[in-house]
Design an enzyme around this catalytic site. Structure first.
Site, PDB file in Angstrom:
ATOM      1  N   TYR A  32      -2.957  -1.733  -6.224  1.00 34.23           N
ATOM      2  CA  TYR A  32      -1.462  -1.975  -6.439  1.00 34.23           C
ATOM      3  C   TYR A  32      -0.098  -3.019  -6.124  1.00 34.23           C
ATOM      4  O   TYR A  32      -0.951  -3.364  -4.803  1.00 34.23           O
ATOM      5  CB  TYR A  32      -0.590  -0.435  -6.083  1.00 34.23           C
ATOM      6  CG  TYR A  32       0.261  -0.194  -5.469  1.00 34.23           C
ATOM      7  CD1 TYR A  32      -0.534  -0.137  -4.183  1.00 34.23           C
ATOM      8  CD2 TYR A  32       1.624  -1.057  -5.159  1.00 34.23           C
ATOM      9  CE1 TYR A  32       0.016   0.278  -3.175  1.00 34.23           C
ATOM     10  CE2 TYR A  32       2.206  -0.397  -3.696  1.00 34.23           C
ATOM     11  CZ  TYR A  32       1.292  -0.223  -3.084  1.00 34.23           C
ATOM     12  OH  TYR A  32       2.263  -0.024  -1.544  1.00 34.23           O
ATOM     13  N   LYS A 146      -4.524  -3.364   0.108  1.00 36.79           N
ATOM     14  CA  LYS A 146      -2.927  -2.509  -0.651  1.00 36.79           C
ATOM     15  C   LYS A 146      -3.744  -0.954  -1.212  1.00 36.79           C
ATOM     16  O   LYS A 146      -3.163  -1.522  -2.634  1.00 36.79           O
ATOM     17  CB  LYS A 146      -2.225  -3.805  -1.623  1.00 36.79           C
ATOM     18  CG  LYS A 146      -0.677  -2.968  -1.597  1.00 36.79           C
ATOM     19  CD  LYS A 146       0.173  -4.472  -2.355  1.00 36.79           C
ATOM     20  CE  LYS A 146       1.228  -4.056  -2.897  1.00 36.79           C
ATOM     21  NZ  LYS A 146       2.263  -2.974  -2.072  1.00 36.79           N
ATOM     22  N   GLU A 178       4.249  -1.524  11.927  1.00 32.59           N
ATOM     23  CA  GLU A 178       4.965  -2.051  10.166  1.00 32.59           C
ATOM     24  C   GLU A 178       6.066  -1.363   9.734  1.00 32.59           C
ATOM     25  O   GLU A 178       6.002   0.350  10.319  1.00 32.59           O
ATOM     26  CB  GLU A 178       4.463  -2.614   9.142  1.00 32.59           C
ATOM     27  CG  GLU A 178       3.070  -1.539   9.300  1.00 32.59           C
ATOM     28  CD  GLU A 178       2.544  -2.871   8.457  1.00 32.59           C
ATOM     29  OE1 GLU A 178       2.348  -2.922   6.758  1.00 32.59           O
ATOM     30  OE2 GLU A 178       0.691  -2.247   7.934  1.00 32.59           O
ATOM     31  N   LEU A 201      -0.841  -4.338   6.415  1.00 29.45           N
ATOM     32  CA  LEU A 201      -0.565  -5.350   5.165  1.00 29.45           C
ATOM     33  C   LEU A 201       0.260  -6.599   5.239  1.00 29.45           C
ATOM     34  O   LEU A 201       1.383  -6.495   5.858  1.00 29.45           O
ATOM     35  CB  LEU A 201       0.691  -4.334   4.533  1.00 29.45           C
ATOM     36  CG  LEU A 201       0.533  -4.070   2.816  1.00 29.45           C
ATOM     37  CD1 LEU A 201       1.240  -4.904   2.249  1.00 29.45           C
ATOM     38  CD2 LEU A 201      -0.832  -4.112   2.134  1.00 29.45           C
TER      39      LEU A 201
HETATM   40  N1  PMP Z   1       3.850  -3.386   4.376  1.00 31.26           N
HETATM   41  C1  PMP Z   1       3.350  -1.733   4.249  1.00 31.26           C
HETATM   42  C2  PMP Z   1       3.539  -1.011   4.074  1.00 31.26           C
HETATM   43  C3  PMP Z   1       4.102  -2.013   2.410  1.00 31.26           C
HETATM   44  O1  PMP Z   1       4.367  -0.981   1.650  1.00 31.26           O
HETATM   45  C4  PMP Z   1       4.488  -2.617   1.627  1.00 31.26           C
HETATM   46  C5  PMP Z   1       5.214  -3.324   0.432  1.00 31.26           C
HETATM   47  N2  PMP Z   1       3.905  -3.701   0.255  1.00 31.26           N
HETATM   48  C6  PMP Z   1       4.928  -4.297   2.646  1.00 31.26           C
HETATM   49  C7  PMP Z   1       4.473  -4.446   4.508  1.00 31.26           C
HETATM   50  C8  PMP Z   1       5.122  -5.474   2.796  1.00 31.26           C
HETATM   51  O2  PMP Z   1       5.123  -6.476   1.864  1.00 31.26           O
HETATM   52  P1  PMP Z   1       6.161  -7.290   0.646  1.00 31.26           P
HETATM   53  O3  PMP Z   1       6.553  -8.025   1.110  1.00 31.26           O
HETATM   54  O4  PMP Z   1       4.455  -7.956  -0.052  1.00 31.26           O
HETATM   55  O5  PMP Z   1       6.296  -6.543  -0.743  1.00 31.26           O
END
Ligand code: PMP
Length: 276
Positions: A32, A146, A178, A201
């Site tokens: 997603y 993701k 994270e 991620l």
């Molecule tokens: N880490 C995780 C586990 C996430 O779910 C997200 C949100 N997508 C992020 C980091 C941040 O990613 P992004 O900056 O692409 O939203």
């Protein structure tokens, strides 16, 4: 009623039907993206599509729609739903199939999108920073993908809220990986520290912030930060599509706030990108 996109059609949300044997539902066999919408325009669309393509390639799910085609549909949805400030959620699953673990021979992937209104981060929180707690990172070994298998993230966020915190940070072998839906940065002695893209991620916002930091000539260390090193840090912040750049006030009661100069500078630059 809100309109949604399902497999090439824009329909009323109530008319969007997915078979209950869809592997997205049965196995979380799906990827997603959440794309920010500012002033009716998707933000960093290409970057999100590239990540989704990488995930789909890894899972061997063929993409039924190209990034440009999907963007056109997303724009149509945004307009129909009058979603000026919000997000577009996009999901790609391996599609319906008999319930067998192996990939089905004839794959008919499911693609759907919906929009949701989401406000900018609370200004008061941005001004003072948020409080975090740490939790064990019980996720699997492929966090670069993701996947919609987000139960550990959901449980983490829930636990944080129950403990009176804004969010939780995952900790693996003593190292902060994270947030439950964000990436984590710390500042120590003027240097920016963030976990390398190794079983985390790869955030689109993380990459943008690193690009900004590079442009400002800041020194960046992509390395794991041990929780016992937090006390030596001067600042910290989270990055994410919805969260943007969010200053951290404390982690497990260790004070890191109010927002420091470097955090404020990066926040300002990121907000500049949004304005542009
Ligand atoms: N880490 C995780 C586990 C996430 O779910 C997200 C949100 N997508 C992020 C980091 C941040 O990613 P992004 O900056 O692409 O939203």
């Amino acid at each position: 009623m809100a309109k949604v996109f399902l497999n090439g059609e824009i329909v009323d949300e109530g008319d969007a039907r997915v078979p209950i044997t869809d592997r997205g539902l049965v196995f979380a066999d799906a990827v997603y993206e959440v794309v920010r919408v500012y002033r009716g325009e998707p933000f960093l669309w290409r970057e999100h599509m590239e990540r989704m393509e990488r995930g789909a390639r890894f899972l061997e799910i063929p993409l039924p729609f190209g990034p440009e085609e999907l963007r056109e549909y997303a724009l149509e949805l945004i307009e129909l739903n009058e979603c000026d400030l919000g997000v577009v959620y996009i999901q790609l699953t391996r599609g319906p199939a008999p319930r067998l673990h192996r990939f089905p021979e004839r794959v008919r992937p499911t693609t759907f999108m919906f929009t949701q209104e989401v406000a900018r981060p609370d200004r008061e929180l941005v001004r003072r920073g948020v409080d975090l707690v740490t939790i064990p990172d019980v996720r699997w070994g492929l966090c670069e993908v993701k996947t919609v298998g987000l139960l550990p993230n959901v449980l983490g966020k829930e636990e944080a809220a129950k403990r009176g915190a804004f969010d939780a940070l995952f900790v693996r072998d003593g190292v902060i990986t994270e947030g439950t839906s964000s990436n984590f940065f710390a500042v120590r002695d003027g240097r920016l520290i963030t976990h390398p893209v190794d079983n985390i991620l790869p955030g689109v916002t993380r990459a943008k912030v690193l690009e900004i930091a590079g442009g400002l000539g800041l020194e960046v260390q992509e390395r794991g930060l041990r929780i016992d090193e937090l006390r030596a840090c001067d600042e910290a912040f989270l990055t994410g599509t919805v969260l943007e750049v969010m200053p951290v006030r404390s982690v497990d009661g260790i004070e890191l706030g109010p927002p420091g100069a470097l955090t404020r500078r990066l926040l300002e630059e990121y907000e500049g990108l949004i304005e542009a």
